[in-house]
Design an enzyme around this catalytic site. Structure first.
Site, PDB file in Angstrom:
ATOM      1  CE1 TYR A 214     166.176   1.626  71.200  1.00 16.26           C
ATOM      2  CE2 TYR A 214     167.607  -0.193  70.563  1.00 16.26           C
ATOM      3  CZ  TYR A 214     167.308   0.858  71.399  1.00 16.26           C
ATOM      4  OH  TYR A 214     168.156   1.145  72.456  1.00 16.26           O
TER       5      TYR A 214
ATOM      6  CG  ASP B 177     179.768  16.680  73.372  1.00 14.64           C
ATOM      7  OD1 ASP B 177     179.789  15.484  73.002  1.00 14.64           O
ATOM      8  OD2 ASP B 177     179.306  17.594  72.679  1.00 14.64           O
ATOM      9  CB  VAL B 178     181.184  11.030  74.886  1.00 13.84           C
ATOM     10  CG1 VAL B 178     180.960  10.813  76.371  1.00 13.84           C
ATOM     11  CG2 VAL B 178     179.892  10.841  74.102  1.00 13.84           C
TER      12      VAL B 178
ATOM     13  N   GLY C  87     175.613  10.662  81.965  1.00 12.61           N
ATOM     14  CA  GLY C  87     174.325  10.379  81.325  1.00 12.61           C
ATOM     15  C   GLY C  87     173.110  10.732  82.152  1.00 12.61           C
TER      16      GLY C  87
ATOM     17  CE  LYS D 273     171.384   1.373  73.725  1.00 11.23           C
ATOM     18  NZ  LYS D 273     172.270   2.224  74.536  1.00 11.23           N
TER      19      LYS D 273
ATOM     20  CB  THR E  28     164.339   8.420  79.703  1.00 14.78           C
ATOM     21  OG1 THR E  28     164.682   7.772  78.477  1.00 14.78           O
ATOM     22  CG2 THR E  28     164.347   7.414  80.839  1.00 14.78           C
ATOM     23  CG  LEU E  29     164.837  14.358  78.191  1.00 14.70           C
ATOM     24  CD1 LEU E  29     166.077  15.235  78.275  1.00 14.70           C
ATOM     25  CD2 LEU E  29     163.793  15.000  77.276  1.00 14.70           C
ATOM     26  CB  ALA E  30     167.344   8.814  75.477  1.00 16.41           C
TER      27      ALA E  30
HETATM   28  P1  NAP Z   1     168.294  10.110  79.055  1.00 13.03           P
HETATM   29  O1  NAP Z   1     167.833  10.450  80.412  1.00 13.03           O
HETATM   30  O2  NAP Z   1     167.891  11.019  77.951  1.00 13.03           O
HETATM   31  O3  NAP Z   1     169.871   9.915  79.085  1.00 13.03           O
HETATM   32  C1  NAP Z   1     170.663   9.896  77.904  1.00 13.03           C
HETATM   33  C2  NAP Z   1     171.891  10.671  78.227  1.00 13.03           C
HETATM   34  O4  NAP Z   1     172.836  10.641  77.148  1.00 13.03           O
HETATM   35  C3  NAP Z   1     171.555  12.132  78.464  1.00 13.03           C
HETATM   36  O5  NAP Z   1     172.106  12.533  79.698  1.00 13.03           O
HETATM   37  C4  NAP Z   1     172.230  12.818  77.290  1.00 13.03           C
HETATM   38  O6  NAP Z   1     172.641  14.122  77.588  1.00 13.03           O
HETATM   39  C5  NAP Z   1     173.435  11.911  77.107  1.00 13.03           C
HETATM   40  N1  NAP Z   1     174.150  12.210  75.882  1.00 13.03           N
HETATM   41  C6  NAP Z   1     173.682  12.241  74.615  1.00 13.03           C
HETATM   42  N2  NAP Z   1     174.663  12.629  73.767  1.00 13.03           N
HETATM   43  C7  NAP Z   1     175.767  12.834  74.543  1.00 13.03           C
HETATM   44  C8  NAP Z   1     177.102  13.248  74.279  1.00 13.03           C
HETATM   45  N3  NAP Z   1     177.529  13.562  73.050  1.00 13.03           N
HETATM   46  N4  NAP Z   1     177.979  13.364  75.310  1.00 13.03           N
HETATM   47  C9  NAP Z   1     177.598  13.105  76.565  1.00 13.03           C
HETATM   48  N5  NAP Z   1     176.334  12.720  76.890  1.00 13.03           N
HETATM   49  C10 NAP Z   1     175.438  12.586  75.883  1.00 13.03           C
HETATM   50  O7  NAP Z   1     167.766   8.662  78.633  1.00 13.03           O
HETATM   51  P2  NAP Z   1     167.960   7.204  79.274  1.00 13.03           P
HETATM   52  O8  NAP Z   1     166.806   6.430  78.761  1.00 13.03           O
HETATM   53  O9  NAP Z   1     168.224   7.289  80.722  1.00 13.03           O
HETATM   54  O10 NAP Z   1     169.244   6.683  78.500  1.00 13.03           O
HETATM   55  C11 NAP Z   1     170.421   6.216  79.132  1.00 13.03           C
HETATM   56  C12 NAP Z   1     170.925   4.958  78.465  1.00 13.03           C
HETATM   57  O11 NAP Z   1     169.996   3.902  78.694  1.00 13.03           O
HETATM   58  C13 NAP Z   1     171.081   5.051  76.952  1.00 13.03           C
HETATM   59  O12 NAP Z   1     172.227   4.332  76.560  1.00 13.03           O
HETATM   60  C14 NAP Z   1     169.841   4.343  76.447  1.00 13.03           C
HETATM   61  O13 NAP Z   1     169.998   3.835  75.137  1.00 13.03           O
HETATM   62  C15 NAP Z   1     169.763   3.246  77.473  1.00 13.03           C
HETATM   63  N6  NAP Z   1     168.468   2.545  77.565  1.00 13.03           N
HETATM   64  C16 NAP Z   1     167.306   3.254  77.679  1.00 13.03           C
HETATM   65  C17 NAP Z   1     166.099   2.570  77.761  1.00 13.03           C
HETATM   66  C18 NAP Z   1     164.801   3.320  77.870  1.00 13.03           C
HETATM   67  O14 NAP Z   1     163.764   2.741  77.540  1.00 13.03           O
HETATM   68  N7  NAP Z   1     164.791   4.553  78.329  1.00 13.03           N
HETATM   69  C19 NAP Z   1     166.084   1.162  77.753  1.00 13.03           C
HETATM   70  C20 NAP Z   1     167.281   0.472  77.652  1.00 13.03           C
HETATM   71  C21 NAP Z   1     168.466   1.182  77.557  1.00 13.03           C
HETATM   72  P3  NAP Z   1     171.570  15.319  77.331  1.00 13.03           P
HETATM   73  O15 NAP Z   1     170.253  14.935  77.839  1.00 13.03           O
HETATM   74  O16 NAP Z   1     172.183  16.413  78.105  1.00 13.03           O
HETATM   75  O17 NAP Z   1     171.497  15.502  75.864  1.00 13.03           O
END
Ligand code: NAP
Length: 275
Positions: A155, A64-65, A12, A162, A193-195
């Site tokens: 959300y 890729d999961v 991730g 979640k 972040t990106l997500a």
């Molecule tokens: P992020 O940097 O965009 O990370 C998300 C990751 O998921 C990326 O590396 C993405 O890969 C990967 N991903 C998506 N589809 C996938 C697949 N099919 N197979 C393998 N990998 C896949 O964003 P992040 O905010 O750090 O997110 C990480 C986790 O934290 C997520 O579960 C998110 O819901 C959680 N979270 C985020 C926040 C927030 O505010 N940012 C708060 C609480 C929890 P690619 O980028 O290569 O597509």
């Protein structure tokens, strides 16, 4: 060196702003050895310098999961590298854009299935497929958000995912406890972040959180990283099935704090600025 001798895999990391990167950095600083994964070739080149920076060397693998064969190949690669591993970080989520804004009732079954598959089922599948190489003091960590517990605007579909992820943590924790394997989640406050960029009005979420959390600030990936590292380490050897908040305390608030002006008139203690 809290993680000295520990070996693991982190899924991730998209870039240096990813929460998974914060966790990886904290683990590296405490002596862990790691492998990291990328989603597809498009990201392989981007991640190569990050793998280098984290001391992974060539341990950078596709995963890729949604592709079971890639999870199996990851297990084989990790077995070659390390024999056994001690931790897994699952920091992955995805929902089609239609699931992250607009009317909740309009979410399609296709979008629902994709979000649940990538964001929830993948934790079960990865844990099961890597179990043969997990040591009997292993720790599995995933990432959640408060929107899986209470309504958060936009959300939407990810909130449902979640909620399912948090229960998956608890059921997995019970199932794997007999093998000495712990399973926990960090519920992080909002971080840019990106997500997160895919969530409607995300910058407002950041401001709201900073204004109303007891610590009056947003959290950083370094702070989430340190707490995540604790859950991966032996310091948390009796902790499993937990949803551990790293959100500046936001989750304890029942209502926004109220301040009174010089005329005794109440107003919400928020000036609209985030720190
Ligand atoms: P992020 O940097 O965009 O990370 C998300 C990751 O998921 C990326 O590396 C993405 O890969 C990967 N991903 C998506 N589809 C996938 C697949 N099919 N197979 C393998 N990998 C896949 O964003 P992040 O905010 O750090 O997110 C990480 C986790 O934290 C997520 O579960 C998110 O819901 C959680 N979270 C985020 C926040 C927030 O505010 N940012 C708060 C609480 C929890 P690619 O980028 O290569 O597509």
């Amino acid at each position: 060196m809290i993680m000295k001798g520990k070996k693991g895999v982190i899924l991730g990391i998209a870039n240096k702003k990813s929460i998974a990167y914060g966790i990886a950095k904290a683990c590296q600083e405490q002596g862990a050895e790691m492998a990291i994964t990328f989603l597809n070739e498009r990201f392989e080149q981007k991640l190569a310098p990050i793998a280098e920076d984290l001391g992974c060397g060539t341990r950078l693998y596709p995963c890729d999961v949604s592709r079971p064969e890639e999870i199996k190949a990851l297990r084989d690669a990790l077995e070659k590298d390390f024999g056994q591993i001690d931790f897994i970080v699952h920091s992955i989520a995805f929902a089609p854009k239609e699931g992250l804004s607009g009317r909740f009732m309009d979410i399609s079954k296709e979008a629902f299935d994709v979000a649940m598959d990538i964001s929830v089922y993948s934790l079960i599948e990865i844990t099961r497929e890597l179990k043969p190489i997990l040591s009997n003091t292993s720790s599995v960590l995933t990432l959640s958000y408060y929107g899986g517990e209470k309504y958060i605007p936009n959300y939407n579909l990810m909130g449902v995912a979640k909620a399912a992820l948090e229960m998956t943590v608890k059921y997995l924790a019970e199932d794997l406890g007999r093998d000495g394997i712990r399973v926990n989640a960090v519920s992080a406050g909002p971080i840019k972040t990106l997500a997160a960029a895919g969530i409607g009005d995300f910058s407002f979420m950041l401001k709201w959180n900073a204004a109303h959390a007891p610590l009056k600030k947003n959290v950083t990936i370094a702070e989430v990283g340190n707490s995540g590292m604790y859950l991966l380490s032996d310091l948390s050897s009796a902790v499993t099935g937990e949803i551990h908040y790293v959100d500046g305390g936001y989750n304890i608030m029942g209502m926004p704090a109220v301040e009174f002006d010089e005329n005794g008139k109440p107003h919400i203690a928020w000036n609209g600025e985030s720190k």
